[in-house]
Each structure stands twice: as C-alpha cells, then as structure tokens.
Design a protein around this motif. Sequence first.
Motif, PDB file in Angstrom:
ATOM      1  N   ARG A 133       0.610  -1.454  -0.055  1.00 20.43           N
ATOM      2  CA  ARG A 133       0.112  -0.101   0.221  1.00 20.43           C
ATOM      3  C   ARG A 133       0.513   1.107  -0.263  1.00 20.43           C
ATOM      4  O   ARG A 133       0.062   2.558  -0.274  1.00 20.43           O
ATOM      5  CB  ARG A 133      -0.773   0.017   1.322  1.00 20.43           C
ATOM      6  CG  ARG A 133      -2.489  -0.945   1.085  1.00 20.43           C
ATOM      7  CD  ARG A 133      -3.144  -0.640   2.474  1.00 20.43           C
ATOM      8  NE  ARG A 133      -2.962  -0.617   3.393  1.00 20.43           N
ATOM      9  CZ  ARG A 133      -2.391  -1.751   4.458  1.00 20.43           C
ATOM     10  NH1 ARG A 133      -3.251  -3.023   3.499  1.00 20.43           N
ATOM     11  NH2 ARG A 133      -2.485  -1.844   5.719  1.00 20.43           N
ATOM     12  N   LEU A 134       1.921   1.480   0.555  1.00 24.70           N
ATOM     13  CA  LEU A 134       2.958   2.334   0.832  1.00 24.70           C
ATOM     14  C   LEU A 134       3.147   2.581  -0.904  1.00 24.70           C
ATOM     15  O   LEU A 134       4.028   3.745  -1.135  1.00 24.70           O
ATOM     16  CB  LEU A 134       4.166   2.020   1.276  1.00 24.70           C
ATOM     17  CG  LEU A 134       5.032   2.568   1.990  1.00 24.70           C
ATOM     18  CD1 LEU A 134       4.835   4.116   2.707  1.00 24.70           C
ATOM     19  CD2 LEU A 134       6.643   2.645   2.120  1.00 24.70           C
ATOM     20  N   TYR A 160      15.695  -0.448  -3.216  1.00 18.62           N
ATOM     21  CA  TYR A 160      15.214  -1.595  -3.020  1.00 18.62           C
ATOM     22  C   TYR A 160      14.355  -1.626  -2.441  1.00 18.62           C
ATOM     23  O   TYR A 160      13.589  -2.350  -2.461  1.00 18.62           O
ATOM     24  CB  TYR A 160      17.253  -2.023  -2.409  1.00 18.62           C
ATOM     25  CG  TYR A 160      18.190  -2.722  -2.355  1.00 18.62           C
ATOM     26  CD1 TYR A 160      18.149  -4.645  -3.655  1.00 18.62           C
ATOM     27  CD2 TYR A 160      19.235  -2.163  -2.906  1.00 18.62           C
ATOM     28  CE1 TYR A 160      18.347  -4.899  -3.404  1.00 18.62           C
ATOM     29  CE2 TYR A 160      20.319  -3.309  -3.194  1.00 18.62           C
ATOM     30  CZ  TYR A 160      20.024  -4.234  -3.574  1.00 18.62           C
ATOM     31  OH  TYR A 160      21.476  -4.917  -4.215  1.00 18.62           O
ATOM     32  N   PHE A 161      13.708  -0.508  -1.423  1.00 20.48           N
ATOM     33  CA  PHE A 161      12.832  -0.298  -0.507  1.00 20.48           C
ATOM     34  C   PHE A 161      11.715  -0.339  -1.209  1.00 20.48           C
ATOM     35  O   PHE A 161      10.663  -0.711  -1.775  1.00 20.48           O
ATOM     36  CB  PHE A 161      12.913   0.440   0.502  1.00 20.48           C
ATOM     37  CG  PHE A 161      11.820   0.332   1.341  1.00 20.48           C
ATOM     38  CD1 PHE A 161      11.356  -0.147   1.583  1.00 20.48           C
ATOM     39  CD2 PHE A 161      10.970   2.085   0.908  1.00 20.48           C
ATOM     40  CE1 PHE A 161      10.385  -0.068   2.907  1.00 20.48           C
ATOM     41  CE2 PHE A 161       9.673   1.803   2.000  1.00 20.48           C
ATOM     42  CZ  PHE A 161       9.347   1.521   3.077  1.00 20.48           C
ATOM     43  N   ALA A 162      12.237   1.048  -2.943  1.00 19.79           N
ATOM     44  CA  ALA A 162      11.095   0.568  -3.650  1.00 19.79           C
ATOM     45  C   ALA A 162      10.431  -0.416  -3.929  1.00 19.79           C
ATOM     46  O   ALA A 162       9.149  -0.454  -4.799  1.00 19.79           O
ATOM     47  CB  ALA A 162      11.698   2.005  -4.340  1.00 19.79           C
ATOM     48  N   ALA A 163      11.020  -1.405  -4.722  1.00 20.20           N
ATOM     49  CA  ALA A 163      11.676  -2.391  -5.364  1.00 20.20           C
ATOM     50  C   ALA A 163      10.512  -3.116  -5.214  1.00 20.20           C
ATOM     51  O   ALA A 163      10.152  -4.360  -5.225  1.00 20.20           O
ATOM     52  CB  ALA A 163      13.122  -2.642  -6.137  1.00 20.20           C
ATOM     53  N   LEU A 164      11.122  -3.521  -3.240  1.00 20.20           N
ATOM     54  CA  LEU A 164      10.356  -4.215  -2.218  1.00 20.20           C
ATOM     55  C   LEU A 164       8.876  -4.004  -2.390  1.00 20.20           C
ATOM     56  O   LEU A 164       7.888  -5.378  -1.838  1.00 20.20           O
ATOM     57  CB  LEU A 164      10.794  -4.243  -1.581  1.00 20.20           C
ATOM     58  CG  LEU A 164      12.105  -5.311  -1.772  1.00 20.20           C
ATOM     59  CD1 LEU A 164      12.654  -5.474  -0.183  1.00 20.20           C
ATOM     60  CD2 LEU A 164      12.474  -6.751  -1.875  1.00 20.20           C
ATOM     61  N   VAL A 175      12.159   7.013 -11.572  1.00 20.92           N
ATOM     62  CA  VAL A 175      12.397   8.515  -9.331  1.00 20.92           C
ATOM     63  C   VAL A 175      13.855   7.834  -9.605  1.00 20.92           C
ATOM     64  O   VAL A 175      14.456   9.509  -8.687  1.00 20.92           O
ATOM     65  CB  VAL A 175      11.648   7.703  -9.270  1.00 20.92           C
ATOM     66  CG1 VAL A 175      11.603   8.134  -7.724  1.00 20.92           C
ATOM     67  CG2 VAL A 175       9.903   8.032  -9.369  1.00 20.92           C
ATOM     68  N   THR A 176      14.418   6.824  -9.152  1.00 21.35           N
ATOM     69  CA  THR A 176      15.787   7.188  -9.116  1.00 21.35           C
ATOM     70  C   THR A 176      16.805   7.977  -9.910  1.00 21.35           C
ATOM     71  O   THR A 176      17.878   8.351  -9.635  1.00 21.35           O
ATOM     72  CB  THR A 176      16.419   5.908  -8.888  1.00 21.35           C
ATOM     73  OG1 THR A 176      16.078   4.695 -10.422  1.00 21.35           O
ATOM     74  CG2 THR A 176      15.716   4.696  -8.219  1.00 21.35           C
TER      75      THR A 176
END
Length: 235
Positions: A133-134, A160-164, A175-176
Amino acid sequence: MDDEKRLRRERIVVIAVLAAVLAAVVVLLALHGREALAFLTDGHLVQQQVERLGPLAPVALGALVVLQEVTIIVPSEPLELAAGYAFGFWEGALVYLAASVVGCIAIILIVRRWGDKVLKLFLSPKRRAQLARLERSQRFDLAILVAFFIPGLPKDVMAYFAALAGMGPAHLVAVTTVGRLPSVVAATLASSYAAAGDWRATAIVFAVTAALVLAGMLVYHGARRRSARKPDDNA
C-alpha cells in the motif's frame, strides 16, 4: 509448527550470510578504504588510470557504479567525483547516469529473484500488505526523491525498498534517475573544474549545491508539518 521452524532456520542462515558479507566488507574498508577513497577522489590518479585503460575506461567506471549500487555499502559520491575527474562534466555525468540505470535494473532483477523470499522470511502478511500500500501513497515518490537529494544517505537502500514495495520498473528507474541528477551534476561539475585547476568555481558549485539541498530539506520538513496538522485543523 514445522513451517515456523523452517522459517526460523532460513532467517538464521540469511542473517549469518549477510553478517559474514558485511564483516568482510568492513575488514576490506578498514584495510584499504582510505587508499581506495584517495584513489577515487584524487583527480591526477583518476586521469592516469583513464589513460591506461583507454576506451575501456567508461566501461570500468560503469561497472564500479553498478557494483556500488547493488552492494549499497559504499557511498556513491566518490564515484561521482571520479566521473568528473575522468571524463569532464558532460561525458562524466552521462556515463555515471547510464551506469546508474543499469544498476537500478540489476536491483530490480535481484528483488524479483529473491525479494519475495526475503519478505516472507522477515515480514508478516499484514506487514507485506502495508508495504504494498505504501507504494501507492502519493508521498512515496517524494520521500524517495528527498532521500536521493540528501548527500551521504544510502540512496540505493531506497531503490531496494521501492522495488520491494512493488514500484514498477520504468517508474523506479525514472524516479531514481531524477533523484540522482542533482548529486551527479554537482559532483561531476565540481570535479571537472577541480581537474582544470579552477578551485573558485569548484567551491561555488559545492556552496550552491549545499544551499539547494538545505532549502529542499526545509521545504520538505515544512510540508510534512503542515500535512501532519491538517487533521487537527479540520477537527
């Protein structure tokens, strides 16, 4: 019960492997980190190496950038400076950004291969749903961009966080890449001036960059405070 034991054993194995890798990196940095940092931030040494490598120099720098992004241990700033020393502003920035796109794609592939297993090992189904949801939150992109804008932060952890979290590949690359632009432009421009011996221009670039970063952080902090007060104002 058997599943819980298996998950516990797998967690222990993953943690042990990560701890061993981290320990090895820490030892290498302790033994050779200062020399490596000096090599990447010394314009004369960087240019000598570029001359030795010839046409392979951009490939070598690109490989280092990809390795840095995937491993997330070493900060990106020394390589950004090295790109400017090695190739000047325009070519250095383009080489670095092209390699960073490859690095981001590598992160996406790693997460697709092992990400679900890692999430299942360490997060409950409820937490995984919250993470998904984030990604759909309107402020998620902004949070990632702000993290990329701040020098010294481990930017690739956010990738990594966004991909997860499930961000789409094209979206994540965009974005990156946008997030890296200020740091890459400032570092390669400053180091290209330094390589030419123009220290006044180098200092101006760093001063302007620091001012812009500080202004961006203040604006973001103010926006977060206003957003946090809205429910109280409407009550």
